[in-house]
Write a protein that holds these residues in place. Structure first.
Motif, mmCIF file in Angstrom:
data_model
loop_
_atom_site.group_PDB
_atom_site.id
_atom_site.type_symbol
_atom_site.label_atom_id
_atom_site.label_comp_id
_atom_site.label_asym_id
_atom_site.label_seq_id
_atom_site.Cartn_x
_atom_site.Cartn_y
_atom_site.Cartn_z
ATOM 1 N N GLY A 284 -36.265 57.232 -69.119
ATOM 2 C CA GLY A 284 -37.447 57.828 -69.824
ATOM 3 C C GLY A 284 -38.133 59.095 -69.378
ATOM 4 N N ARG A 285 -38.009 59.024 -67.915
ATOM 5 C CA ARG A 285 -38.479 60.091 -67.181
ATOM 6 C C ARG A 285 -37.732 61.376 -67.505
ATOM 7 N NH1 ARG A 285 -42.791 58.533 -64.858
ATOM 8 N NH2 ARG A 285 -42.841 56.351 -63.748
ATOM 9 N N LEU A 286 -36.343 61.174 -67.168
ATOM 10 C CA LEU A 286 -35.522 62.186 -67.296
ATOM 11 C C LEU A 286 -35.323 63.038 -68.762
ATOM 12 C CD1 LEU A 286 -32.588 61.306 -65.190
ATOM 13 C CD2 LEU A 286 -34.667 62.794 -64.592
ATOM 14 N N ILE A 287 -35.230 62.151 -69.791
ATOM 15 C CA ILE A 287 -35.113 62.399 -71.042
ATOM 16 C C ILE A 287 -36.161 63.339 -71.475
ATOM 17 C CG2 ILE A 287 -34.576 61.926 -73.461
ATOM 18 C CD1 ILE A 287 -32.562 59.671 -72.424
ATOM 19 N N GLY A 288 -37.381 62.457 -71.320
ATOM 20 C CA GLY A 288 -38.659 62.794 -71.869
ATOM 21 C C GLY A 288 -38.987 64.327 -71.241
ATOM 22 N N GLY A 289 -38.831 64.532 -69.806
ATOM 23 C CA GLY A 289 -38.992 65.734 -69.166
ATOM 24 C C GLY A 289 -38.181 66.833 -69.769
ATOM 25 N N TRP A 290 -37.010 66.581 -70.092
ATOM 26 C CA TRP A 290 -36.160 67.426 -70.964
ATOM 27 C C TRP A 290 -36.722 68.089 -72.190
ATOM 28 C CZ3 TRP A 290 -32.911 67.708 -75.241
ATOM 29 C CH2 TRP A 290 -32.001 68.878 -75.292
ATOM 30 N N LEU A 291 -37.191 67.072 -72.959
ATOM 31 C CA LEU A 291 -37.716 67.165 -74.198
ATOM 32 C C LEU A 291 -39.187 68.087 -74.211
ATOM 33 C CD1 LEU A 291 -36.948 63.775 -76.070
ATOM 34 C CD2 LEU A 291 -35.831 66.140 -76.357
ATOM 35 N N LEU A 292 -39.804 67.667 -73.130
ATOM 36 C CA LEU A 292 -41.041 68.431 -73.184
ATOM 37 C C LEU A 292 -40.998 69.862 -72.747
ATOM 38 C CD1 LEU A 292 -42.957 65.849 -71.000
ATOM 39 C CD2 LEU A 292 -43.546 66.285 -73.477
ATOM 40 N N ASP A 293 -39.756 70.231 -72.176
ATOM 41 C CA ASP A 293 -39.599 71.594 -71.945
ATOM 42 C C ASP A 293 -39.210 72.304 -73.217
ATOM 43 O OD1 ASP A 293 -40.097 71.678 -69.102
ATOM 44 O OD2 ASP A 293 -38.282 71.073 -68.834
ATOM 45 N N ARG A 294 -38.924 71.673 -74.211
ATOM 46 C CA ARG A 294 -38.205 72.436 -75.513
ATOM 47 C C ARG A 294 -39.029 72.206 -76.797
ATOM 48 N NH1 ARG A 294 -34.823 71.320 -71.676
ATOM 49 N NH2 ARG A 294 -32.805 72.469 -71.556
ATOM 50 N N PHE A 295 -39.941 71.048 -76.970
ATOM 51 C CA PHE A 295 -40.694 70.907 -77.916
ATOM 52 C C PHE A 295 -42.109 70.684 -77.761
ATOM 53 C CE2 PHE A 295 -36.197 69.469 -78.579
ATOM 54 C CZ PHE A 295 -36.128 70.031 -79.641
ATOM 55 N N TRP A 296 -42.890 70.666 -78.684
ATOM 56 C CA TRP A 296 -44.252 70.360 -78.561
ATOM 57 C C TRP A 296 -44.759 68.924 -78.165
ATOM 58 C CZ3 TRP A 296 -47.928 68.251 -82.942
ATOM 59 C CH2 TRP A 296 -49.157 68.521 -82.365
ATOM 60 N N ALA A 297 -45.425 68.862 -76.848
ATOM 61 C CA ALA A 297 -45.543 67.539 -76.419
ATOM 62 C C ALA A 297 -46.241 66.395 -77.026
ATOM 63 C CB ALA A 297 -46.569 67.950 -74.905
ATOM 64 N N PRO A 298 -47.123 66.665 -77.699
ATOM 65 C CA PRO A 298 -47.821 65.392 -78.694
ATOM 66 C C PRO A 298 -46.674 65.125 -79.822
ATOM 67 C CG PRO A 298 -49.190 67.201 -78.526
ATOM 68 C CD PRO A 298 -48.066 67.816 -77.901
ATOM 69 N N LEU A 299 -45.440 65.907 -80.199
ATOM 70 C CA LEU A 299 -44.890 65.574 -80.993
ATOM 71 C C LEU A 299 -43.662 64.452 -80.446
ATOM 72 C CD1 LEU A 299 -43.418 65.268 -83.945
ATOM 73 C CD2 LEU A 299 -42.225 67.553 -83.238
ATOM 74 N N ILE A 300 -43.402 64.923 -79.239
ATOM 75 C CA ILE A 300 -42.357 64.233 -78.332
ATOM 76 C C ILE A 300 -42.955 62.947 -78.002
ATOM 77 C CG2 ILE A 300 -41.299 64.176 -76.199
ATOM 78 C CD1 ILE A 300 -40.011 66.141 -78.351
ATOM 79 N N ALA A 301 -44.169 62.850 -77.525
ATOM 80 C CA ALA A 301 -45.136 61.659 -77.370
ATOM 81 C C ALA A 301 -44.862 60.604 -78.453
ATOM 82 C CB ALA A 301 -46.313 61.679 -77.073
ATOM 83 N N LEU A 302 -44.975 61.178 -79.808
ATOM 84 C CA LEU A 302 -44.832 60.177 -81.020
ATOM 85 C C LEU A 302 -43.337 59.622 -81.262
ATOM 86 C CD1 LEU A 302 -46.183 59.332 -83.381
ATOM 87 C CD2 LEU A 302 -45.216 61.163 -84.639
ATOM 88 N N VAL A 303 -42.517 60.620 -80.937
ATOM 89 C CA VAL A 303 -40.981 59.938 -80.859
ATOM 90 C C VAL A 303 -40.656 58.874 -79.777
ATOM 91 C CG1 VAL A 303 -38.675 60.587 -80.893
ATOM 92 C CG2 VAL A 303 -40.316 62.121 -82.110
ATOM 93 N N ILE A 304 -41.197 59.330 -78.478
ATOM 94 C CA ILE A 304 -40.630 58.525 -77.379
ATOM 95 C C ILE A 304 -41.476 57.042 -77.431
ATOM 96 C CG2 ILE A 304 -40.725 58.330 -74.964
ATOM 97 C CD1 ILE A 304 -39.477 61.039 -74.776
ATOM 98 N N LEU A 305 -42.722 57.244 -77.693
ATOM 99 C CA LEU A 305 -43.760 55.937 -77.684
ATOM 100 C C LEU A 305 -43.370 55.064 -78.967
ATOM 101 C CD1 LEU A 305 -46.929 57.508 -76.734
ATOM 102 C CD2 LEU A 305 -45.494 56.186 -75.270
ATOM 103 N N ALA A 306 -42.491 55.680 -79.768
ATOM 104 C CA ALA A 306 -42.048 54.432 -81.116
ATOM 105 C C ALA A 306 -40.983 53.508 -80.307
ATOM 106 C CB ALA A 306 -41.169 55.330 -82.001
ATOM 107 N N PHE A 307 -40.318 53.991 -79.264
ATOM 108 C CA PHE A 307 -39.442 53.253 -78.765
ATOM 109 C C PHE A 307 -40.273 51.840 -78.081
ATOM 110 C CE2 PHE A 307 -36.669 56.708 -78.784
ATOM 111 C CZ PHE A 307 -35.616 56.305 -79.288
ATOM 112 N N PRO A 308 -41.112 51.819 -77.254
ATOM 113 C CA PRO A 308 -41.732 50.864 -76.681
ATOM 114 C C PRO A 308 -42.658 50.100 -77.853
ATOM 115 C CG PRO A 308 -42.916 52.517 -75.942
ATOM 116 C CD PRO A 308 -41.449 53.074 -76.422
#
Length: 418
Positions: A284-308
Motif C-alpha cells: 500500500g505504501r509503495l503503490i500509493g506513493g507511486w500513484l500520488l506522484d502521478r495523479f491528484w491525491a484526493p482522487l487516489i485516496a478515493l480509489v485506494i480507501l475503497a479497498f479497506p
C-alpha cells in the motif's frame, strides 16, 4: 563560507542523494514509537497476564494511554521540529524511546507503574513519529515525493513483518524481560547510527545552486504558518476526513484475530490469514506513493480507501472462506499502509514546509484520538452484541465518507515563499 561549500554540488529537489535520507527515514520509522509497541504488545500481553494476573483489557489499555499522550505531545513535538530541526529531535528521541521501552522489563505487578511507563515512553518517543521523518523527505523530493514517502513509511510494514517472530523467539528462549530489553536496544544500536550518518535536512544553499544563499532557505520554507493554516477551510476538511479514515483503518487491526475467531477459523488458519497484513501494508505504501506522484491525491485516496472499505464488508460475509478472509485482510493492510503517506503528501502540497511539523503534529493528534477510540469501540460493540458485523459495516461507511470529504480539497495551491 568554506571553499568546499562552493566546490560541492548543491542538491536540487529529487537529487539522488535524497534517497540516502529516505533509507534513514525508513529505519527511523521502523524503530520508533508508532510500530514497536503496537506490534509487540500482543506478544507480551500473555506473558504479563500470566505473571501478574492482569486482564487483557487492562493490558490493551496501554495503547489507549499512549494515544492520549500522543494527542497532547505531537503538536508540541511538531513545533520543536520546526524550531530546532528534525535531525536533532530524532537523535534525542530515538535513544530515549529505546530506554523507556526497556524500562518495561522492570514491571513489578503494579498497573499504575505500567501505565506510567507508557506515558513516559509516549512523551520521550514522540519525536520518532512520522512528522520527523516526512518533513525532511518532502524537502528533498518534488516529482518523486509520493514514492519517497512510500518507501520511508515502509518501515512500519518491515517492523510488522520482522518484530513478531523475533519477539516470539526471544520470549521462548530467554523470557519476556530479555525480549523487551533486546527490542528496546534496536532504536539505540541501529537507529541512532543510521540517522546520524544519513539523515539530514536541506541546508541553506542546498535547494537551488543558481540562487543566492539567502534565497535558498526561502524555497525550502515556502507555505503557510500554523495560524494561516488554521484559517484555511481545507485544514478542517482534512481534519474531518482523517477522523473518519483513522478510526476505520485502526479499529479492525487489534481485533482482527478475534473477528476471524468469531467466524469459526482455527488458530493455525488465523495465523496464515493475518500473515498477509504486514506485506500488504508495504504494498500500500509503495503503490500509493507511486500513484500520488502521478495523479491528484484526493482522487487516489478515493480509489485506494475503497479497498479497506471492501475488506471490512467482506469480513461480514455469511460465507467467509479462508480465501475471502485473506483478501479482506490484504485489503485492510493495503489501506492502512497508505494513510500516513497520504497525510504527509497532502500537508506538503496544500500547506507547504514553513510550519510543516506543527501542522502535521496537529493532524497526528486527530489520528491518535480516532485511532485510540477505534479498537475500543469495536471491542465494546462485540462485548454488547457478540458480533462485529455492525462495527465493520460502520467502518466501511466511515472510509467512504472520509475519502469523499477529501475531494472537496480542490486543486493544489501555489504556495507563497517566506
Amino acid at each position: 563560507m568554506r571553499q568546499s561549500d562552493f566546490s560541492r554540488p548543491a542538491p536540487r529537489p529529487d537529487d539522488p542523494r535524497g534517497w540516502a535520507v529516505v533509507v534513514a527515514a525508513m529505519v527511523g520509522v521502523a524503530l520508533g514509537l508508532s510500530p514497536i509497541p503496537f506490534y509487540t504488545i500482543g506478544m507480551l500481553a500473555p506473558q504479563l497476564s500470566a505473571e501478574f494476573g492482569w486482564s487483557f483489557a487492562a493490558l490493551m489499555a496501554s495503547i489507549t494511554v499512549q494515544s492520549g499522550v500522543v494527542m497532547i505531545a505531537s503538536p508540541l513535538a511538531g513545533i520543536a521540529i520546526d524550531r530546532f530541526g528534525a535531525r536533532p529531535v530524532a537523535l534525542v528521541s530515538l535513544p530515549l524511546f529505546g530506554l523507556s521501552f526497556m524500562s518495561l522489563a522492570l514491571s513489578n505487578g503494579s498497573l499504575t507503574l505500567y501505565y506510567a511507563q507508557w506515558v513516559i515512553m509516549a512523551v520521550l518517543g514522540v519525536g520518532t513519529l512520522s512528522a520527523t521523518w516526512t518533513r525532511v523527505v518532502t524537502q528533498w523530493f518534488d516529482k518523486w515525493r509520493g514514492m519517497a514517502l512510500g518507501l520511508a513509511s515502509c518501515g512500519t510494514g518491515i517492523t510488522g513483518f520482522i518484530i513478531k517472530p523475533l519477539c516470539a523467539h526471544l520470549i521462548e528462549t530467554h523470557g519476556w524481560r530479555t525480549a523487551v530489553v533486546v527490542v528496546g536496544c534496536l532504536p539505540i544500536v541501529v537507529g541512532v547510527p543510521v540517522v546520524a550518518l544519513l539523515f539530514r535536512e536541506m541546508a541553506r544553499g542546498d535547494a537551488a545552486p543558481d540562487k543566492p544563499l539567502e534565497a535558498a532557505e526561502e524555497v525550502v520554507q515556502s507555505g503557510l504558518t500554523l495560524a494561516e493554516a488554521a484559517r484555511d477551510r481545507r485544514l478542517w476538511i482534512m481534519a474531518g476526513a482523517f477522523l473518519f479514515i483513522a478510526f476505520a483503518l485502526t479499529a479492525p487491526t487489534p481485533n482482527l484475530e478475534n473477528i476471524l475467531k468469531t467466524r469459526a477459523f482455527t488458530l493455525p488458519q488465523i495465523g496464515e490469514i493475518t500473515a498477509a497484513f504486514g506485506l500488504s501494508v508495504i504494498a500500500g505504501r509503495l503503490i500509493g506513493g507511486w500513484l500520488l506522484d502521478r495523479f491528484w491525491a484526493p482522487l487516489i485516496a478515493l480509489v485506494i480507501l475503497a479497498f479497506p472499505a471492501l475488506g471490512c464488508w467482506l469480513l461480514t460475509s455469511s460465507a467467509l472462506s479462508p480465501l475471502i478472509a485473506t483478501l479482506a485482510v490484504i485489503s485492510l493492510g493495503f489501506g492502512a499502509g497508505f494513510e500516513f503517506d497520504l497525510l504527509a503528501y497532502l500537508i506538503s502540497r496544500f500547506f507547504g514546509q514553513r510550519h510543516y511539523g506543527a501542522i502535521y503534529g496537529c493532524f497526528y493528534a486527530v489520528i491518535a484520538f480516532a485511532g485510540g477510540m477505534g479498537p475500543v469501540v469495536f471491542g465494546y460493540v462485540f462485548d454488547r452484541i457478540g458480533d462485529y458485523t455492525i462495527a465493520l459495516r460502520s467502518g466501511s461507511a466511515c472510509l467512504v465518507v472520509g475519502a469523499v470529504l477529501l475531494l472537496a480539497m480542490g486543486a493544489y495551491p501555489k504556495l507563497s515563499e517566506k
